[in-house]
Design an enzyme around this catalytic site. Structure first.
Site, PDB file in Angstrom:
ATOM      1  N   GLU A  44     149.085  69.350  22.526  1.00 18.87           N
ATOM      2  CA  GLU A  44     148.824  70.011  24.065  1.00 18.87           C
ATOM      3  C   GLU A  44     150.155  70.577  24.626  1.00 18.87           C
ATOM      4  O   GLU A  44     151.018  69.454  24.756  1.00 18.87           O
ATOM      5  CB  GLU A  44     147.996  69.245  24.775  1.00 18.87           C
ATOM      6  CG  GLU A  44     147.605  69.966  26.169  1.00 18.87           C
ATOM      7  CD  GLU A  44     146.638  68.704  27.078  1.00 18.87           C
ATOM      8  OE1 GLU A  44     146.412  67.688  26.647  1.00 18.87           O
ATOM      9  OE2 GLU A  44     146.225  69.358  28.120  1.00 18.87           O
ATOM     10  N   ARG A 270     149.189  54.523  17.466  1.00 11.94           N
ATOM     11  CA  ARG A 270     150.357  55.441  18.042  1.00 11.94           C
ATOM     12  C   ARG A 270     151.535  54.459  18.118  1.00 11.94           C
ATOM     13  O   ARG A 270     151.537  53.209  18.139  1.00 11.94           O
ATOM     14  CB  ARG A 270     150.084  55.945  19.507  1.00 11.94           C
ATOM     15  CG  ARG A 270     149.811  54.902  20.559  1.00 11.94           C
ATOM     16  CD  ARG A 270     149.013  55.711  21.705  1.00 11.94           C
ATOM     17  NE  ARG A 270     149.861  56.510  22.454  1.00 11.94           N
ATOM     18  CZ  ARG A 270     149.297  57.752  22.640  1.00 11.94           C
ATOM     19  NH1 ARG A 270     148.052  58.095  22.089  1.00 11.94           N
ATOM     20  NH2 ARG A 270     150.382  58.502  23.354  1.00 11.94           N
ATOM     21  N   LYS A 280     153.167  61.719  28.538  1.00  6.87           N
ATOM     22  CA  LYS A 280     153.822  63.079  29.018  1.00  6.87           C
ATOM     23  C   LYS A 280     153.528  63.236  30.495  1.00  6.87           C
ATOM     24  O   LYS A 280     154.506  63.763  31.216  1.00  6.87           O
ATOM     25  CB  LYS A 280     153.215  64.328  28.341  1.00  6.87           C
ATOM     26  CG  LYS A 280     153.693  64.649  26.899  1.00  6.87           C
ATOM     27  CD  LYS A 280     153.090  65.894  26.376  1.00  6.87           C
ATOM     28  CE  LYS A 280     151.694  65.333  25.714  1.00  6.87           C
ATOM     29  NZ  LYS A 280     151.198  66.490  24.907  1.00  6.87           N
TER      30      LYS A 280
HETATM   31  P1  ATP Z   1     150.451  61.544  25.689  1.00  2.00           P
HETATM   32  O1  ATP Z   1     149.702  60.694  25.946  1.00  2.00           O
HETATM   33  O2  ATP Z   1     152.098  61.353  25.289  1.00  2.00           O
HETATM   34  O3  ATP Z   1     150.527  62.910  26.639  1.00  2.00           O
HETATM   35  P2  ATP Z   1     148.905  63.172  23.791  1.00  2.00           P
HETATM   36  O4  ATP Z   1     148.252  62.441  22.829  1.00  2.00           O
HETATM   37  O5  ATP Z   1     148.108  63.561  24.857  1.00  2.00           O
HETATM   38  O6  ATP Z   1     150.408  62.406  24.293  1.00  2.00           O
HETATM   39  P3  ATP Z   1     149.153  65.684  22.463  1.00  2.00           P
HETATM   40  O7  ATP Z   1     149.981  66.739  22.661  1.00  2.00           O
HETATM   41  O8  ATP Z   1     147.711  65.680  22.659  1.00  2.00           O
HETATM   42  O9  ATP Z   1     149.764  64.374  23.357  1.00  2.00           O
HETATM   43  O10 ATP Z   1     149.593  65.005  20.940  1.00  2.00           O
HETATM   44  C1  ATP Z   1     149.775  65.647  19.811  1.00  2.00           C
HETATM   45  C2  ATP Z   1     149.445  64.733  18.809  1.00  2.00           C
HETATM   46  O11 ATP Z   1     150.445  63.615  18.724  1.00  2.00           O
HETATM   47  C3  ATP Z   1     148.250  63.998  18.614  1.00  2.00           C
HETATM   48  O12 ATP Z   1     147.537  63.745  17.249  1.00  2.00           O
HETATM   49  C4  ATP Z   1     148.510  62.736  19.071  1.00  2.00           C
HETATM   50  O13 ATP Z   1     147.601  61.749  18.607  1.00  2.00           O
HETATM   51  C5  ATP Z   1     149.825  62.476  18.625  1.00  2.00           C
HETATM   52  N1  ATP Z   1     150.590  61.619  19.437  1.00  2.00           N
HETATM   53  C6  ATP Z   1     150.794  61.391  20.813  1.00  2.00           C
HETATM   54  N2  ATP Z   1     151.587  60.287  21.099  1.00  2.00           N
HETATM   55  C7  ATP Z   1     151.729  59.729  19.979  1.00  2.00           C
HETATM   56  C8  ATP Z   1     152.554  58.494  19.715  1.00  2.00           C
HETATM   57  N3  ATP Z   1     153.079  57.703  20.755  1.00  2.00           N
HETATM   58  N4  ATP Z   1     152.350  57.972  18.396  1.00  2.00           N
HETATM   59  C9  ATP Z   1     151.977  58.631  17.502  1.00  2.00           C
HETATM   60  N5  ATP Z   1     151.238  59.638  17.781  1.00  2.00           N
HETATM   61  C10 ATP Z   1     151.130  60.479  18.816  1.00  2.00           C
HETATM   62 MG    MG Z   2     146.459  64.793  24.906  1.00  2.00          MG
END
Ligand code: ATP
Ligand code: MG
Length: 568
Positions: A44, A270, A280
């Protein structure tokens, strides 16, 4: 069916397959999806990528590559309120830097808004979606709890015609924000809260970074994600564990809409890393409140920050290979990442000498105008890196820490009356020192050198217990050195809800010193890595200007003393 010999390289390796590769392997062997493997990385664009994302990236792109498949980059840009073009650009830069490529397969969920809208109308026509007029508060009440079933919305039994009409008018902008939503008609008594008639479209009058004001209704993640996967022909859709409860909904949409292609969602744990925060939302707060200088502050766990600090893509990929993937959540120690960085930089970083906290040394018996060029080894790990000349003269700098007036036991470095080796140069003996009358601080050491020890070897087999790094004052270059340390002093800054993030910051996460480094660093380009002998690995920061060198400490050396002693 794909050729099995090319689709199962992982099986030939000694290490057992992780649970994801086991599934993919089986699917390929059984000819599911005609043996194709097609994954996607779906960020995202609401922030910069962090080290946690690198786990997903190496998994998504890595598995595709291992099975001769493809991986798309798809921006999951369905929420216009938090998304920005800056993030779209930085995310692409960071993935490329990590060493992965999506070729021409760059997609945006927002490109599918038209088709997603059609899918929503189709659901209405199937009697599987309805326009709901409950307010957000009412919806929450109707939703029930984990232990109590929810209640059907009073708007649930609207006719298909009325739903279609209202949904079209939502799209046409006839209703204010929050006035109505489109919901899937599933099961308000489901033990899985996600399945209790989830919202699939909401009204938002926020312009979108790609579609501008074309839309005032936006699909929710659960609806957009599975359909985007299906539209792109994704076979395996990897996501983190918190989406496990959403999988039935992922499958429900695909089933209800009878999509011809059925991607499979698989969840993995994760990455959690000690001494940082990874969400984020929290990272953005650190940027916005000025705790750090920006998303690429070298203390940030973002890929941009780590790149600036001097971490290499090789070390981050190595780290991801070492942590592997599993289904159980765990916390990885930051020192494992640092170990990977150190291991990589050890192979590639030229060794140089630089004095972080200079203390002046005068070699009283060394001719005043003489300069010698001494040969120094560039990288003992890489003979092809060769040698360089380091200038030596009468006035030098050594590290303040390498001298004590009253050395404690086991302190083998310089002290009055003591002899040590200057790396690649000579044995020197300290005879006296000058101090600042006001502070008592030592300002100058007076030493003598033994000309017979040139190169650092004594002809009579005389031993010294320490080897010090040094620079020639006349030839040295001033450098601003930023000594970074972990941003948080506690391992898990989110563990204790009573402690705010700012209370748990490491107060000494950045110390700046004015160093003196050897002249070979004079034309060091931004991003160049060095090992300052005995100090650690350093990388030229992007703040460097001609005549103003700025170095970031990338990672400290661990066995500093052990190594120097052995080589001496
Ligand atoms: P955050 O909670 O840090 O904002 P998010 O999951 O909302 O992260 P996205 O941009 O939606 O961030 O994530 C893109 C991809 O990266 C998704 O498939 C998510 O599952 C993966 N991802 C995000 N954080 C992690 C992590 N700490 N470990 C492994 N994969 C991750
Ligand atoms: Mg997200």
């Amino acid at each position: 069916m794909a050729d099995e010999s090319t689709t199962m390289p992982a099986a030939e390796e000694a290490a057992p397959l992780d649970f994801i590769r086991t599934i993919v392997n089986q699917d390929v062997q059984q000819g599911i999806n005609d043996g194709r493997v097609h994954t996607r990385f779906p960020p995202e664009p609401n922030g910069y990528l962090h080290i946690g994302h690198s786990k997903a990236i190496t998994l998504d792109f890595g598995i595709a590559a291992e099975y001769g498949g493809l991986c798309n980059l798809r921006f999951d840009d369905t929420n216009p309120t938090k998304e920005e073009v800056e993030y779209v650009d930085s995310i692409q830069e960071d993935i490329r830097w990590l060493g992965f490529d999506w070729d021409d397969r760059l997609y945006y969920a927002s490109s599918y808004f038209g088709r997603l809208y059609e899918c929503a109308e189709q659901l209405i026509q199937l009697g599987k979606a309805f326009v709901c007029d409950l307010s957000p508060d009412e919806m929450r009440e109707y939703r029930g709890t984990l232990t109590e079933p929810g209640h059907n919305s009073p708007w649930r039994e609207r006719s298909i015609a009325e739903n279609l009409d209202l949904f079209r008018r939502m799209k046409a902008g006839e209703f204010p924000e929050g006035n109505r939503v489109l919901r899937a008609k599933i099961d308000m008594a489901s033990p899985n809260m996600v399945m209790r008639d989830p919202v699939i479209y909401r009204i938002l009058y926020t312009p979108h970074h790609r579609t501008g004001t074309e839309w005032c209704i936006y699909p929710m993640y659960d609806f957009a994600h599975c359909l985007s996967d299906a539209l792109e022909g994704i076979t395996h859709s990897f996501c983190t564990l918190e989406f496990e409860n959403n999988r039935p909904l992922y499958d429900w949409f695909l089933e209800a809409l009878s999509v011809p292609h059925r991607p499979q969602q698989i969840e993995f744990a994760r990455l959690n890393l000690t001494h940082v925060v990874m969400s984020k939302r929290l990272l953005r707060r650190l940027v916005e409140d000025g705790t750090v200088s920006g998303w690429d502050d070298p203390r940030m766990p973002t890929l941009a920050g780590m790149r600036r600090l001097g971490y290499t893509p090789e070390s981050i990929r190595d780290f991801n290979a070492r942590i592997g993937v599993a289904k159980a959540n765990s916390m990885v120690d930051f020192s494992l990442l640092e170990y990977c960085v150190r291991t990589d930089l050890n192979k590639i970083a030229p060794r140089v000498m630089g004095v972080l906290r200079p203390l002046k040394v005068i070699i009283d018996n060394y001719p005043e105008d003489q300069v010698e060029e001494l040969q120094a080894i560039n990288n003992p790990e890489d003979p092809s890196a060769g040698t360089r000349a380091v200038p030596f003269s009468r006035e030098l700098y050594i590290e303040q820490d390498d001298f004590r007036i009253d050395p404690p036991p086991k302190y083998f470095r310089l002290a009055p009356g003591r002899e040590v080796r200057l790396r690649y140069a000579y044995f020197i003996t300290c005879n006296s020192y000058e101090t600042d009358p006001a502070t008592g601080e030592v300002t100058v050491l007076h030493c003598t050198y033994d000309p017979a020890t040139r190169g650092g070897d004594s002809p009579d087999g005389r031993k010294v217990k320490a080897t010090l790094h040094w620079v020639s004052e006349r030839h040295a270059i001033g450098a601003e050195v930023r000594l970074f340390d972990r941003l948080f002093s506690v391992a898990d800054p989110t563990a204790d809800a009573s402690q705010s993030l700012s209370e748990q910051l490491n107060p000494s996460s950045l110390e700046v010193v004015q160093a003196q480094v050897e002249p070979s660093l004079g034309d060091a380009p931004v991003g160049a890595h060095y090992q300052l002998e005995r100090q650690g690995y350093f990388t030229v920061d992007r703040d460097s200007r001609p005549g103003q060198l700025v170095l970031n400490r990338t990672v400290a050396l661990r066995d500093t003393w052990a190594k120097i002693e052995q080589k001496g």
